[in-house]
Design a protein around this motif. Structure first.
Motif, PDB file in Angstrom:
ATOM      1  N   PHE A  39       9.450   6.074 -13.674  1.00 13.62           N
ATOM      2  CA  PHE A  39       8.111   6.187 -14.025  1.00 13.62           C
ATOM      3  C   PHE A  39       7.239   5.487 -13.477  1.00 13.62           C
ATOM      4  O   PHE A  39       5.786   5.715 -13.360  1.00 13.62           O
ATOM      5  CB  PHE A  39       8.046   6.199 -15.830  1.00 13.62           C
ATOM      6  N   VAL A  40       7.758   4.158 -13.140  1.00 13.61           N
ATOM      7  CA  VAL A  40       6.626   3.368 -12.362  1.00 13.61           C
ATOM      8  C   VAL A  40       6.564   4.041 -10.840  1.00 13.61           C
ATOM      9  O   VAL A  40       5.278   3.786 -10.577  1.00 13.61           O
ATOM     10  CB  VAL A  40       7.194   1.939 -12.304  1.00 13.61           C
ATOM     11  N   GLY A  94      -0.417  13.662 -21.661  1.00 19.01           N
ATOM     12  CA  GLY A  94       0.819  14.407 -20.931  1.00 19.01           C
ATOM     13  C   GLY A  94       1.916  14.336 -22.243  1.00 19.01           C
ATOM     14  O   GLY A  94       2.749  15.466 -22.143  1.00 19.01           O
ATOM     15  N   ILE A  95       2.012  13.484 -23.042  1.00 18.09           N
ATOM     16  CA  ILE A  95       2.658  13.696 -24.240  1.00 18.09           C
ATOM     17  C   ILE A  95       2.059  14.156 -25.470  1.00 18.09           C
ATOM     18  O   ILE A  95       2.909  14.220 -26.490  1.00 18.09           O
ATOM     19  CB  ILE A  95       3.580  12.380 -24.179  1.00 18.09           C
ATOM     20  N   GLU A 148      20.824   5.984 -29.658  1.00 22.34           N
ATOM     21  CA  GLU A 148      21.073   6.789 -28.571  1.00 22.34           C
ATOM     22  C   GLU A 148      20.135   7.523 -28.304  1.00 22.34           C
ATOM     23  O   GLU A 148      19.388   7.929 -26.939  1.00 22.34           O
ATOM     24  CB  GLU A 148      22.258   7.411 -28.372  1.00 22.34           C
ATOM     25  N   THR A 149      19.350   8.561 -29.053  1.00 20.53           N
ATOM     26  CA  THR A 149      18.277   9.303 -29.091  1.00 20.53           C
ATOM     27  C   THR A 149      16.971   8.505 -28.765  1.00 20.53           C
ATOM     28  O   THR A 149      16.045   8.952 -28.059  1.00 20.53           O
ATOM     29  CB  THR A 149      18.086  10.313 -30.477  1.00 20.53           C
ATOM     30  N   THR A 150      16.850   7.305 -29.224  1.00 16.49           N
ATOM     31  CA  THR A 150      15.514   6.837 -28.992  1.00 16.49           C
ATOM     32  C   THR A 150      15.522   6.315 -27.685  1.00 16.49           C
ATOM     33  O   THR A 150      14.648   6.301 -26.898  1.00 16.49           O
ATOM     34  CB  THR A 150      15.505   5.560 -29.937  1.00 16.49           C
ATOM     35  N   CYS A 200      12.815   7.955 -24.946  1.00 12.32           N
ATOM     36  CA  CYS A 200      11.634   6.929 -24.534  1.00 12.32           C
ATOM     37  C   CYS A 200      11.688   7.235 -22.960  1.00 12.32           C
ATOM     38  O   CYS A 200      10.683   7.375 -22.448  1.00 12.32           O
ATOM     39  CB  CYS A 200      11.942   5.471 -24.704  1.00 12.32           C
ATOM     40  N   ALA A 201      13.001   7.255 -22.218  1.00  8.84           N
ATOM     41  CA  ALA A 201      13.017   7.415 -20.829  1.00  8.84           C
ATOM     42  C   ALA A 201      12.178   8.962 -20.278  1.00  8.84           C
ATOM     43  O   ALA A 201      11.711   8.972 -19.626  1.00  8.84           O
ATOM     44  CB  ALA A 201      14.531   7.445 -20.454  1.00  8.84           C
ATOM     45  N   ILE A 202      12.624   9.786 -21.143  1.00  3.96           N
ATOM     46  CA  ILE A 202      12.031  11.193 -20.956  1.00  3.96           C
ATOM     47  C   ILE A 202      10.494  11.384 -21.153  1.00  3.96           C
ATOM     48  O   ILE A 202       9.687  11.724 -20.277  1.00  3.96           O
ATOM     49  CB  ILE A 202      12.802  12.232 -21.928  1.00  3.96           C
TER      50      ILE A 202
END
Length: 426
Positions: A21-22, A51-52, A271-273, A277-279
């Motif tokens: 993302f950077v 975007g989100i 794991e979902t968090t 977050c990455a997505i």
């Protein structure tokens, strides 16, 4: 010049090892120099959050959580046992089990990487004992995992729908037959390999009672995709509400069967968090780049470039697929989808391509990128779980890429394969 500079900045930052993302945000900063640098402090944060700020994207963490809860409830071995009961008695049975298990897993989590990791750790060692080469076993595991994002639920389809205002229900229906065709293609490949390698028949023909027991034990997981698709298609719930519904179902099924405890729920949530977050960071950063490209009228210029081919939907889709294939080899899949879809949509619409058909073709292309070197995530996971050298894995994966590409070309040439179910139930 602007696009080339942004691409160069992105590649340079990726090579430096910066988070994805950077890399996207720094590429966007380069783009603002060409557009109007004074827009940077106002438009970058605005587009970053815009975007989100999409309601349908809320379904993504919910579907991820549901898949993780299903895995924590110990449903993975049950799905594999059902696949063994159905096809394990055939010559090269574990290869068929690998593919059929991927079809079952597709309806649980829709993640190719999770599929590769879960099935690879269980089936690759067993396939080696049955006589398969390590490279083939790892390649088949990675290849068949591509079924996951195509058969609903699919994160890629939700992202595409949020960008194009296409019906999620139609996309989910459209992905069922292509996903099954891809599974059949890999089973044909396994049939040819088993005959050539003269693998022995190791399993015994299942009894009706054995199949019934395996089906009963796997029923809680198999019900999940039907709940998701039926709820959305028949208008009972929105995609986001469907995600919440399937999470509640996963928790109830896991607790009722006593295979899910609070520690498992905590692990699934953590794991979902992490993954969500990455997505969402990638989605937000990609939205800034997409706004810049639209502001600079790159989609319009791209449409003009492909205008000579706009009379043929097939040629247009083949060209778009070629671009996506090359892009997917060099870029992470979510960011590639977010960047290419706004550019491709007007070109495809001008050529008369159905948006639902385009969605499946784009999803298929992005999914194939998961097994194409040098960036394919499933290749790295398959190499790790099979303890195979990465260079060997890179060479072994290409026949499976070819099978997936042949399936893609079939879907391009025969759009009714994709559109049959949406039109039938529309």
């Amino acid at each position: 010049m602007m696009l080339a500079s942004m691409l160069a900045a992105f590649v340079a930052n990726v090579l430096l090892g910066l988070p994805l993302f950077v890399c996207l945000l720094l590429a966007a900063v380069v783009g603002f120099f060409f557009v109007d640098l004074s827009l940077l402090p106002r438009m970058l944060p605005q587009q970053l959050f815009a975007g989100i700020d999409v309601f349908s994207l809320m379904a993504i963490p919910l579907f991820i959580l549901a898949g993780n809860l299903m895995n924590s409830a110990g449903l993975t071995p049950r799905l594999i046992d059902l696949a063994k009961a159905l096809v394990g008695h055939l010559r090269g049975g574990l290869g068929y089990v690998n593919v059929v298990s991927s079809v079952f897993f597709a309806g649980v989590n829709g993640s190719a990487v999770a599929d590769t990791s879960a099935l690879g750790s269980l089936l690759v060692p067993a396939m080696k004992k049955e006589g398969y080469s390590t490279a083939y076993a790892a390649g088949l595991t990675a290849g068949s995992s591509l079924i996951g994002p195509i058969i609903p639920p699919s994160i890629f389809m939700i992202l595409y729908a949020s960008l194009t205002n296409t019906s999620v229900g139609d996309l989910f229906l459209a992905g069922v037959i292509p996903g099954l065709i891809l599974g059949v293609a890999f089973m044909i490949m396994n049939w040819a390999y088993a005959r050539k390698a003269q693998l022995a028949v190791t399993g015994t023909r299942p009894t009706l009672r054995g199949v019934t027991v395996a089906l009963f034990q796997a029923a809680p997981a198999l019900m999940a995709p039907f709940i998701i698709v039926a709820g959305i298609v028949f208008g009972f719930v929105t995609p986001t509400e469907s995600g919440a519904l399937i999470v509640a179902y996963a928790v109830a099924a896991g607790l009722f069967s006593r295979h899910l405890d609070w520690q498992g729920i905590k692990s699934a949530v953590c794991e979902t968090t992490r993954l969500s977050c990455a997505i969402f960071l990638i989605i937000a950063a990609s939205a800034v780049v997409s706004w810049l490209l639209a502001f600079a009228q790159v989609p319009s210029e791209f449409s003009v470039l492909l205008a000579p081919f706009s009379d043929s939907p097939i040629i247009t889709l083949l060209l778009l697929s070629l671009i996506t294939f090359v892009t997917g080899m060099l870029m992470e899949e979510v960011s590639a989808l977010m960047l290419l879809t706004p550019v491709f949509l007007p070109v495809a619409m001008q050529a008369g391509v159905d948006p639902v058909h385009l969605g499946i073709i784009v999803t298929m292309n992005i999914t194939i990128a998961l097994i194409t070197p040098p960036m394919g995530a499933c290749v790295f996971v398959a190499a790790a779980v099979s303890k195979l050298d990465l260079s060997v894995m890179f060479r072994a994966i290409w026949p499976f890429v070819l099978v997936a590409l042949c399936t893609l070309i079939l879907l391009i040439l025969l759009p009714q394969i994709t559109l049959f179910l949406p039109e039938l139930l529309g």
